[in-house]
Design a protein around this motif. Structure first.
Motif, PDB file in Angstrom:
ATOM      1  N   MET A  23       8.793 113.644  87.332  1.00 29.50           N
ATOM      2  CA  MET A  23       9.840 113.482  88.566  1.00 29.50           C
ATOM      3  C   MET A  23      10.561 114.709  88.413  1.00 29.50           C
ATOM      4  O   MET A  23      11.018 115.721  89.447  1.00 29.50           O
ATOM      5  N   MET A  56       3.843 123.720  85.646  1.00 28.03           N
ATOM      6  CA  MET A  56       4.097 125.323  86.503  1.00 28.03           C
ATOM      7  C   MET A  56       4.825 125.579  85.136  1.00 28.03           C
ATOM      8  O   MET A  56       5.238 125.215  83.890  1.00 28.03           O
ATOM      9  N   PHE A  92       5.333 127.613  96.969  1.00 30.05           N
ATOM     10  CA  PHE A  92       5.686 126.677  96.499  1.00 30.05           C
ATOM     11  C   PHE A  92       5.718 125.250  96.321  1.00 30.05           C
ATOM     12  O   PHE A  92       5.538 123.995  95.817  1.00 30.05           O
ATOM     13  N   GLU A  93       6.789 124.709  97.840  1.00 27.75           N
ATOM     14  CA  GLU A  93       6.386 123.384  98.243  1.00 27.75           C
ATOM     15  C   GLU A  93       5.590 122.630  97.976  1.00 27.75           C
ATOM     16  O   GLU A  93       4.927 121.347  96.879  1.00 27.75           O
ATOM     17  N   ALA A 116       2.817 123.785  95.800  1.00 26.42           N
ATOM     18  CA  ALA A 116       2.357 123.427  94.888  1.00 26.42           C
ATOM     19  C   ALA A 116       3.154 122.258  94.090  1.00 26.42           C
ATOM     20  O   ALA A 116       2.701 121.594  93.539  1.00 26.42           O
ATOM     21  N   VAL A 117       3.996 121.982  94.789  1.00 25.65           N
ATOM     22  CA  VAL A 117       5.020 121.010  93.824  1.00 25.65           C
ATOM     23  C   VAL A 117       4.290 119.536  94.579  1.00 25.65           C
ATOM     24  O   VAL A 117       4.377 118.021  93.285  1.00 25.65           O
ATOM     25  N   GLU A 157       1.340 118.129  93.125  1.00 24.31           N
ATOM     26  CA  GLU A 157       1.850 118.015  90.690  1.00 24.31           C
ATOM     27  C   GLU A 157       2.643 116.611  91.655  1.00 24.31           C
ATOM     28  O   GLU A 157       1.647 115.534  90.593  1.00 24.31           O
ATOM     29  N   SER A 158       2.782 116.176  92.321  1.00 25.19           N
ATOM     30  CA  SER A 158       3.703 115.311  92.016  1.00 25.19           C
ATOM     31  C   SER A 158       4.606 114.843  93.675  1.00 25.19           C
ATOM     32  O   SER A 158       5.809 115.448  93.686  1.00 25.19           O
ATOM     33  N   ASN A 181       6.642 112.531  93.254  1.00 22.41           N
ATOM     34  CA  ASN A 181       7.574 112.146  93.000  1.00 22.41           C
ATOM     35  C   ASN A 181       8.888 113.442  92.593  1.00 22.41           C
ATOM     36  O   ASN A 181      10.360 113.738  93.263  1.00 22.41           O
ATOM     37  N   THR A 182       8.119 114.593  92.478  1.00 17.70           N
ATOM     38  CA  THR A 182       8.270 115.265  92.028  1.00 17.70           C
ATOM     39  C   THR A 182       8.999 115.931  93.105  1.00 17.70           C
ATOM     40  O   THR A 182      10.852 117.279  93.152  1.00 17.70           O
TER      41      THR A 182
END
Lengths: 513, 369
Positions: free
Chosen positions: A352, A358, B232-233, B235-236, B239-240, B242-243
């Motif tokens: 989270m 990264m 960037f969004e 990529a995030v 990845e997750s 939740n993140t």
């Protein structure tokens, strides 16, 4: 002397790319003893034991079991040598029962003899004082039961040398006592036990001997009866440190967060929090204590807008010099847009708080990349900020371009906390901020929290170590099964009182249950 | 048993740190060379032909004449365009298996414009309209599974795959409606005499506009993924989720937006395939490229420039293979085999880039003496 040795590891070296995890370590494990393997995080304790249990293979060095040189290339080899390890993260199949998990992977006859397993399990339990229901499914078990199952599993497979990797990290004080009693029984039965830990009082309580590692080097060993926590700390960290956490008097307390009747249900409709109410003030550190899974996670996530509270809940946020605003019913994007200075260090760092693949810069900008109107992401300022965090918090990293997953847990946490603090929040929430961190890094984090408190931020500290909670926090909210079982003063409350509140709701609420 | 245990295992594997770039490239080069050598041995063993002659023929097949070179370039651009289109979706870990369908609906939109608009309008606005409508068609084909994914978390792999079949049926329907000559069940070359709605030649090259459009999109995608906030969004979220939610990203919006972009670029690929290459529409207009492009995107880790290299390699193999199939009277399976082996070695070199293999040494024996 030789005959009494169960295991001898000689000149063991293990490197991971450029990092030397174990350098030329020689360690002896005797029969019928409890050996504490003590060291800070990243000192190489788990790596060393993983080589004994067949997870890793040493780059060089020899291992002798019962005097004979062996090569342990897999966990099966280790089990054949009667070595069993209980890992920090349990390796159980959730939908299987205890008995099924125990025989899983054993090449036995085509027909499962579950009754035989039950009998054998019962025999093991009786001998050492375990309590386990062979027919209970793992998903119905508490953490402590799962751990018990893991231990019974390796005993069933004939282990004489047991390695426990930080077994008490997930247990309540009462459960820890039970575990220690079982360990003593096993020792009396002639088993050798290695317990990996960084909790000094446990070392003193349970072990016969202590071996200390520091930064991959073997520092030395002492009989527990001839040492004290201060000496062990010195061996572990290399220089004398005081164990006192600073707690400045709170100043200029202002109401910052008023939580009222907060109720949160999970996806299955199970109540995780019910009617939680408390107030957090700017200028103080408010601790949240409780056995893990008592609703701490849901509480912080509800405040951060990541969980939808039930009807009737209210979370009133009062920023300094601004209008109060209601946080219930707003998602994180909404909260971010309204400019509420809310920082959150979540429990699940890579799940989270951060993105493991990264690099530092991208992780720093995770919380601020939206600023500015340009469609291009600004990486210049995050880079400066990253540099500053690395410098201020002494983050050890090959460079700003290294993926975070390659850094050690302590450094990762410093980056996470550093980022959240860099935004100058008026409310800082941290969940298990020092979990798995070594003493030095933990103190760095405590110091940072105290700094925020001095600046007038409201700090919410969810912790598991009661000693720390009682030394760091001004007030402590104790949660038990999703309810507030007490709010106590951190300065005048004894540890036992908090422990009691953690396991039992006080009188009248109890009657409703 | 205990005797055997005294020996170290023959090999053991450890994870590497970051490798310097030249080292990285060297491993890949060795992989490619090894692939060629192994292929040569297998080819000789199976056919008795001189492997060097076969490689030579493959090269000639792809680059033997100016015309062949340009056809190869046209094919590379097609594959690259779809790969670039799929890249943002896959980077977001949205398994867009629907490239095929998105190309087809884009192609159908383009063909419709060629048939109904092009004869009565000047070329430039027609091409512009075709471009926009194809992109829109592809975007809608991406939007539908994206909305279902964002709202109800449906499985996008199955959903996008099913969308392919719908696109295929729509194409069949349009082909039967537009068939020319009547009864042939093909559309045939559209506007064969007027060339209305065809890409114009630039610098005398028929496929120059294909190259320009695709390279512009590829570079734009590179910059978009690497430097923009939206990149960037992506990529995030990949990845997750939740993140992403924690970072105040509106995950639903990002999913829908990204897959629409992905579909739109695939739609544009359909436009290029119809107006810039085939000048017709059929159910094989996409020709499996929507699937091949998945390899292109993943092998390149979504980097446009590496995608150009991978597309080139795949197209070269494919064109060279069809040449040797005819020249040496070998069947298509030989070319498929060569392609498979080369891909195997390239993917295999990834392993050696990420991991280090240690062999057992004689060290211990000497120590014991």
């Amino acid at each position: 002397m030789e005959a009494n040795l169960a295991v001898r590891m000689v000149n063991i070296t293990k490197t991971f790319s450029h990092v030397v995890a174990n350098n030329n370590i020689t360690l002896e494990i005797r029969r019928g003893e409890i050996l504490s393997l003590l060291g800070e995080n990243g000192s190489g304790k788990t790596t060393l034991m993983n080589m004994l249990s067949g997870i890793y293979f040493p780059d060089s060095g020899q291992i002798y079991v019962n005097g004979e040189e062996v090569s342990i290339a897999s966990p099966k080899d280790a089990l054949d040598l009667h070595i069993g390890m209980i890992h920090q993260h349990f390796k159980l199949v959730d939908v299987f029962t205890a008995a099924e998990n125990i025989i899983l992977g054993l090449n036995e006859k085509a027909v499962l003899d579950l009754n035989g397993v039950r009998r054998a399990v019962k025999e093991i339990c009786d001998r050492y004082g375990f309590v386990i229901d062979p027919d209970k499914k793992v998903y119905d078990m508490s953490v402590s039961e799962k751990q018990t199952l893991e231990i019974v599993k390796v005993l069933y497979r004939g282990a004489d040398i047991l390695i426990l990797d930080e077994p008490t990290a997930v247990l309540t004080p009462q459960e820890t006592e039970k575990l220690f009693a079982v360990m003593r029984n096993m020792k009396a039965d002639g088993k050798s036990i290695v317990i990996i830990t960084h909790k000094l009082h446990e070392v003193m309580e349970i072990s016969d001997r202590v071996a200390v590692l520091r930064k991959g080097e073997y520092i030395g060993e002492v009989p527990t009866s001839q040492t004290n926590p201060q000496q062990l700390t010195d061996m572990m960290v290399g220089k004398a440190t005081t164990l006192n956490i600073g707690r400045p008097e709170p100043n200029g307390l202002t109401e910052r967060l008023i939580v009222k009747n907060l109720t949160v249900k999970d996806a299955d409709g199970v109540k995780k929090l019910s009617n939680v109410s408390f107030t957090a003030y700017g200028g103080e550190i408010l601790g949240i204590a409780g056995i893990s899974g008592s609703g701490q996670r849901e509480l912080l996530e509800a405040i951060a807008g990541l969980q939808d509270p039930e009807e009737g809940s209210s979370i009133m946020f009062i920023p300094p010099d601004k209008e109060a605003s209601e946080l219930v019913g707003r998602d994180p994007e909404d909260i971010y847009k309204s400019g509420v200075g809310l920082a959150f260090v979540p429990e699940d760092r890579f799940g989270m708080g951060l993105v493991g693949s990264m690099d530092l810069v991208d992780n720093i900008m995770l919380r601020s990349y939206k600023s500015g109107k340009s469609p291009i992401a600004d990486r210049k300022h995050p880079r400066e900020r990253a540099n500053k965090i690395v410098e201020d918090l002494e983050v050890v990293t090959p460079g700003l371009g290294t993926p975070l997953r390659r850094l050690s847990g302590g450094n990762v946490q410093k980056i996470l906390v550093g980022r959240e603090i860099a935004a100058e929040p008026s409310l800082l929430m941290t969940a298990y901020a020092v979990r798995g961190l070594d003493i030095n890094t933990s103190y760095t984090i405590y110091h940072l929290l105290n700094e925020q408190k001095a600046k007038g931020a409201a700090v919410i500290y969810v912790g598991e170590d009661l000693d720390v909670l009682l030394e760091l926090c001004d007030r402590i909210v104790v949660l038990c099964a999703g309810r507030v079982s007490g709010i106590v003063n951190g300065r005048s409350t004894r540890k036992e009182e908090v422990g009691l509140l953690m396991t039992r709701l006080s009188g009248k609420e109890n009657a409703n249950e | 048993m205990s005797k055997a245990k005294k020996h170290e295992p023959l090999v053991h594997i450890t994870k590497r740190g970051t490798l310097p770039l030249w080292h990285n490239l060297a491993i890949r080069a060795i992989g490619l060379a090894a692939a060629l050598v192994v292929c040569a041995i297998v080819l000789y063993a199976l056919t008795g032909l001189n492997p060097l002659k076969i490689y030579g023929a493959m090269f000639k097949g792809a680059f033997g004449s100016a015309r062949r070179v340009w056809t190869t370039i046209r094919e590379i651009m097609m594959l690259l365009c779809i790969g670039v289109g799929l890249a943002p979706a896959f980077k977001m870990r949205f398994w867009n298996i629907g490239g095929e369908g998105q190309v087809l609906v884009g192609g159908v939109a383009a063909a419709a414009c060629m048939i109904y608009l092009a004869p009565n309008m000047p070329l430039a606005p027609v091409l512009l309209i075709m471009f926009v409508l194809s992109a829109l068609a592809g975007a809608i084909w991406g939007l539908i599974p994206a909305v279902f994914k964002a709202r109800w978390n449906t499985n996008e792999t199955l959903f996008t795959l099913m969308m392919n079949y719908i696109a295929l049926q729509i194409t069949s329907f349009c082909v039967s409606k537009w068939e020319n000559p009547y009864g042939s069940n093909t559309v045939g070359i559209i506007n064969p005499t007027t060339n209305a709605g065809w890409f114009p030649s630039i610098f005398g090259q028929q496929y120059m506009l294909n190259v320009i459009i695709v390279m512009l999109i590829a570079v734009a995608m590179y910059l978009y993924l690497k430097y923009s906030k939206q990149g960037f969004e992506i990529a995030v979220v990949g990845e997750s989720t939740n993140t992403a939610r924690y970072a105040a990203i509106n995950v639903k919006r990002v999913i829908i937006r990204t897959v629409m972009i992905s579909g739109a670029i695939c739609g544009i690929a359909g436009f290029i395939a119809v107006a810039g290459a085939g000048h017709t529409i059929s159910t094989s207009t996409a020709g499996g490229r929507g699937f091949t492009a998945i390899i292109v995107a993943w092998l390149s880790k979504f980097n446009s420039f590496i995608m150009l290299g991978v597309s080139s390699l795949l197209v070269f193999l494919q064109r060279g293979a069809s040449e040797i199939a005819s020249q040496f009277d070998l069947n298509d399976f030989v070319s498929e085999m060569i392609k498979g082996m080369i891909l195997f070695f390239i993917l295999g070199s990834e392993f050696f880039i990420n991991f280090k293999v240690h062999f057992r040494t004689a060290r211990k024996e000497t120590e014991n003496k």
